[in-house]
Design an enzyme around this catalytic site. Structure first.
Site, short mmCIF file in Angstrom:
data_model
loop_
_atom_site.label_atom_id
_atom_site.label_comp_id
_atom_site.label_asym_id
_atom_site.label_seq_id
_atom_site.Cartn_x
_atom_site.Cartn_y
_atom_site.Cartn_z
N VAL A 83 0.88 -1.17 0.00
CA VAL A 83 0.00 0.00 0.00
C VAL A 83 0.91 1.22 0.00
O VAL A 83 1.94 1.23 0.70
CB VAL A 83 -0.92 0.01 1.24
CG1 VAL A 83 -1.72 1.31 1.32
CG2 VAL A 83 -1.86 -1.20 1.21
N GLU A 115 5.12 -15.31 3.49
CA GLU A 115 6.27 -14.97 4.33
C GLU A 115 6.26 -13.47 4.52
O GLU A 115 5.90 -12.72 3.61
CB GLU A 115 7.61 -15.36 3.68
CG GLU A 115 7.86 -16.84 3.56
CD GLU A 115 7.46 -17.41 2.22
OE1 GLU A 115 7.50 -18.64 2.06
OE2 GLU A 115 7.09 -16.63 1.31
N TYR A 127 -2.18 -9.79 8.90
CA TYR A 127 -2.35 -11.19 8.50
C TYR A 127 -3.05 -12.00 9.58
O TYR A 127 -3.90 -12.85 9.28
CB TYR A 127 -1.00 -11.81 8.14
CG TYR A 127 -0.31 -11.09 6.99
CD1 TYR A 127 -1.02 -10.61 5.89
CD2 TYR A 127 1.06 -10.87 7.01
CE1 TYR A 127 -0.39 -9.94 4.85
CE2 TYR A 127 1.70 -10.20 5.97
CZ TYR A 127 0.97 -9.74 4.90
OH TYR A 127 1.58 -9.08 3.87
#
Length: 163
Positions: A83, A115, A127
């Site tokens: 982003v 990862e 995440y």
């Protein structure tokens, strides 16, 4: 294509096209110490196993970010997530990844992996919010600077993530 409301703006999310690549490559260079090239993205998005999205600010159509995955049977590796620095922290990454994972599931993906730099606490929180869990480390996976990667996996998406 999907429209999403993020913290202070609306974005629209759509499949990445070759015409997006100059802006994607610029954000990639600003985000990573070993960036992919425009040619690398162009070659990747041509593949039938690739699914890449871009997010644009609805009011200006400026590129806000991008993300992608490579699918292998019922598993997908989230490859690129970025982003624009001036737009981080507004929920754009979350909106893009949620849509990416929904589209992946529609293609038959049951589990996602990725990862991330061990020091990237903002990404780790993002995440985890999407249902990824710690699965191990890759010693010195990253260079410039050298750093371990955290390996994360998720199984079938939990309904709570989709709310």
């Amino acid at each position: 294509m999907r429209t999403a409301k993020c913290e202070s703006s609306r974005i629209w999310i759509a499949p990445m096209k070759p015409s997006d690549l100059p802006e994607v490559a610029r954000i990639e260079r600003d985000s990573f110490s070993q960036p992919w090239s425009e040619i690398g993205f162009r070659d990747t998005i041509k593949g039938k196993d690739a699914l890449y999205l871009v997010a644009r600010l609805e009011d200006s159509r400026e590129l806000a970010g991008y993300c992608g995955l490579l699918q292998s049977f019922d598993t997908a590796d989230v490859m690129n997530v970025a982003v624009r620095k001036d737009l981080q922290g507004r929920g754009i990454g979350y909106a893009m990844l949620l849509y990416l994972m929904e589209l992946g599931r529609a293609r038959g993906v049951l589990r996602f992996t990725l990862e991330v730099r061990k020091s990237n606490t903002a990404a780790l929180r993002l995440y985890e919010k999407l249902g990824f869990v710690f699965a191990g480390n890759r010693k010195n996976f990253y260079q410039k600077p050298a750093e371990d990667a955290v390996i994360m996996w998720t199984g079938p998406l939990d309904d709570a993530v989709l709310r």
